[in-house]
Enzyme design. Structure first.
Site, PDB file in Angstrom:
ATOM      1  CD  GLU A   1      -3.028  -1.022   0.203  1.00 53.37           C
ATOM      2  OE1 GLU A   1      -3.103   0.016  -0.489  1.00 53.37           O
ATOM      3  OE2 GLU A   1      -3.819  -1.979   0.071  1.00 53.37           O
TER       4      GLU A   1
ATOM      5  CG  ASP B   1      -5.877  -7.752  -7.767  1.00 53.22           C
ATOM      6  OD1 ASP B   1      -4.831  -7.821  -7.103  1.00 53.22           O
ATOM      7  OD2 ASP B   1      -6.917  -7.257  -7.320  1.00 53.22           O
TER       8      ASP B   1
ATOM      9  CD  GLU C   1     -15.178  -5.721  -1.388  1.00 49.82           C
ATOM     10  OE1 GLU C   1     -15.173  -5.477  -2.613  1.00 49.82           O
ATOM     11  OE2 GLU C   1     -14.258  -5.378  -0.636  1.00 49.82           O
TER      12      GLU C   1
ATOM     13  CD  GLU D   1     -10.872  -2.291  -8.355  1.00 49.35           C
ATOM     14  OE1 GLU D   1      -9.799  -2.108  -7.728  1.00 49.35           O
ATOM     15  OE2 GLU D   1     -11.994  -2.013  -7.881  1.00 49.35           O
TER      16      GLU D   1
END
Length: 577
Positions: A117, A258, A351, A372
């Site tokens: 992050e 991902d 989710e 996304e």
């Protein structure tokens, strides 16, 4: 077959999208100018609420109108929102925030921070803002873009992450203490995305600063993951970075994996690296062979290919955008339409979504305003002009405003079934969700430049062309100008010429190239030195011969083809429930 019939039945349950009152006759494309202004208003409602109620904390808590630190006490929302300010055209606030960050952000603190992050949000955000500073009217220092305060901040933050890479495999720990390094009791289990999501930021940093250590560690991590794939070509979800053994063996394209796939494609584009693209294309074959069913992507066991979870995760909605980057538009649109159907069913993406049942998964019903699907819509709209993609943008604006808007910003949707809210506004809402919505409705934005305009910049190494387009977004939607990577480094031939002259003048002993120097105090990996590597004697001799014959100027900015982005956000799952 029964599975396909269940999917079809599930999709028949779709509800009408939330776009009552949208301008224009029913069936016509939404008015981009109208929604552009709506999106801008959304941004300022959230941004102003953060400044008034939460700064200098990392993120806003919109239900209680206060702030909290989430990822390390960096005033994270301010860093994440900075380049969005410029994309919306607010140069004065961009300039003010640059000064605020320089005065207030300190990385020399006793905080345990996520390596992943911190890289995508802090290092990526600062690098992007640094490269956009001149366009935003900031008075840049001599030598920009090869120097500057935001670049120094990005480098300082990235150096705090380097101890995490000192493992026997070269794959990083997931957490590092910014003051003390890796804690002795730190877990060695890291998700795949947490290992393979560094090449965009770290290669950019190496190119701008001249220090190869960042790109080197990112490449080693990518290579180790590639070498750890199963015999059928898949990777799992979590791996032990000390032993290289897979701990979670679920394989898919979503949470925990991902952005590894994303950064193989982005790294290939950014660095013009055919090997990285070849890696992704091999993975893509295995993904299509084992995880794809009726344009959905399931989770499978990485060694056997058997289905372990027949679910769609909201984080997977970046995949159509990634498909568009490699030119697979037809498959991208089919998968996008599947995902869009889920959006219309709930007014957002839960989710987890059980594909055979056509409904949410227990305890995974929330929607934290993720970007996304909007991101994929933006890329596909740039590629096709299909008005259906603008309809998704319209639905997103209407849904988010109707369900999640509160007095102090926009709140995470805890449950899409009853629209209960949670007391958090993630920084990615301003960094990604709003940004992609705005770019979807703003075809004339400078981010979409096709090369028709550009800026010529004089650097210490010659003239460079910037701002011509082809921006590559990192996984937090921070745009990187690929031409900048060619502005701040001498070609190796020039470096060798200077070193030879210095050795001759001062009668120094032959000196190792920078790729042979030890760049970290300890660690198992070493930069390549064998035949075919940049630092092998044969290649150095060949390069010197080539430089002796070269007559044209060595310093130039090669043109960059236009390609773009995808995304991930930090959630991972730890079980197969």
């Amino acid at each position: 077959m029964p599975f396909r019939q269940l999917v079809a039945l599930g999709l028949l349950c779709a509800l009408l999208p939330l776009h009552h009152g949208a301008p224009g006759p029913e069936g016509t494309a939404p008015d981009p100018a109208h929604y552009r202004e709506r999106v801008k208003a959304m941004f300022y409602h959230a941004y102003d609420s953060y400044l008034e109620n939460a700064f200098p904390y990392d993120e806003l808590r919109p239900l209680t109108c206060d702030g909290h630190d989430t990822w390390g006490s960096f005033s994270l929302t301010l860093i994440d929102a900075l380049d969005t300010l410029l994309i919306l055209g607010n140069v004065s606030e961009f300039q003010r925030v640059v000064e605020v960050l320089q005065d207030n952000v300190d990385f020399d603190i006793d905080v345990n921070a996520s390596v992943f992050e911190t890289n995508i949000r802090v290092v990526g955000g600062l690098l992007s803002a640094h490269l956009l500073s001149k366009k935003a009217g900031v008075e840049v220092e001599a030598g920009w873009p090869c120097s500057g305060p935001l670049l120094r901040m990005a480098e300082e933050a990235a150096r705090k992450l380097l101890p995490a890479f000192q493992t026997p495999t070269g794959m990083p720990y997931g957490t590092v203490n910014l003051l003390h390094g890796v804690n002795p009791g730190e877990t060695p289990v890291t998700c795949t995305a947490g290992i393979g999501t560094f090449i965009v930021e770290f290669a950019t940093l190496s190119s701008l600063t001249g220090d190869p250590v960042f790109e080197d560690v990112a490449r080693v991590a990518l290579t180790r993951l590639w070498e750890s794939r199963s015999d059928i070509g898949l990777v799992g979800n979590h791996i032990d970075v000390l032993t290289g053994k897979w701990v979670a063996q679920d394989s898919g394209i979503g949470a925990g994996v991902d952005s590894y796939f994303e950064y193989l494609v982005k790294g290939a584009i950014l660095l013009q690296d055919k090997k990285l693209m070849a890696m992704f294309l091999e993975y893509n074959k295995a993904i299509r062979n084992y995880t794809r069913f009726d344009d959905w992507y399931l989770w499978v066991q990485m060694y056997k290919g058997t289905v372990s979870m027949p679910v769609f995760q909201s984080l997977e909605a970046y995949w159509p955008g990634l498909q568009s980057l490699i030119g697979d538009i037809d498959n991208a649109m089919r998968t996008f339409l599947n995902y869009y159907t889920v959006w219309k069913q709930f007014g957002g993406l839960p989710e987890f979504y059980n594909i055979p049942q056509g409904y949410t998964v227990e305890k995974r019903e929330g929607y934290p305003l993720r970007p996304e699907l909007i991101e994929s819509a933006m890329y596909l709209y740039r590629a096709t002009g299909d008005p259906t993609l603008l309809e998704l943008g319209r639905d997103a604006v209407e849904s988010i405003e109707k369900i999640s808007k509160v007095e102090c910003g926009f709140a995470t949707i805890k449950d899409l079934r009853d629209h209960k809210l949670d007391n958090r506004m993630e920084s990615f809402f301003l960094a990604e969700t709003v940004k992609y919505l705005y770019l979807l409705f703003d075809p004339a934005n400078f981010i979409h430049n096709n090369g028709s305009t550009f800026d010529a910049v004089i650097t210490p190494y010659g003239e460079c062309i910037l701002g011509a387009g082809g921006y590559i977004f990192n996984t937090e939607a921070h745009p990187i100008d690929p031409a900048a990577l060619h502005c701040c480094r001498r070609l190796k031939e020039e470096q060798w010429e200077v070193e030879d002259l210095m050795r001759e003048f001062y009668s120094l002993k032959p000196k190792r190239s920078r790729f042979q120097k030890k760049t970290m105090s300890s660690g198992p990996w070493q930069p390549p030195t064998g035949p075919g590597s940049l630092s092998s004697p044969e290649n150095q001799d060949q390069a010197r011969e080539k430089s002796a014959k070269q007559k044209t100027p060595l310093l130039s900015c090669p043109s960059q083809p236009f390609t773009s982005k995808l995304a991930l956000l930090g959630q991972v799952f730890l079980d197969s429930s």
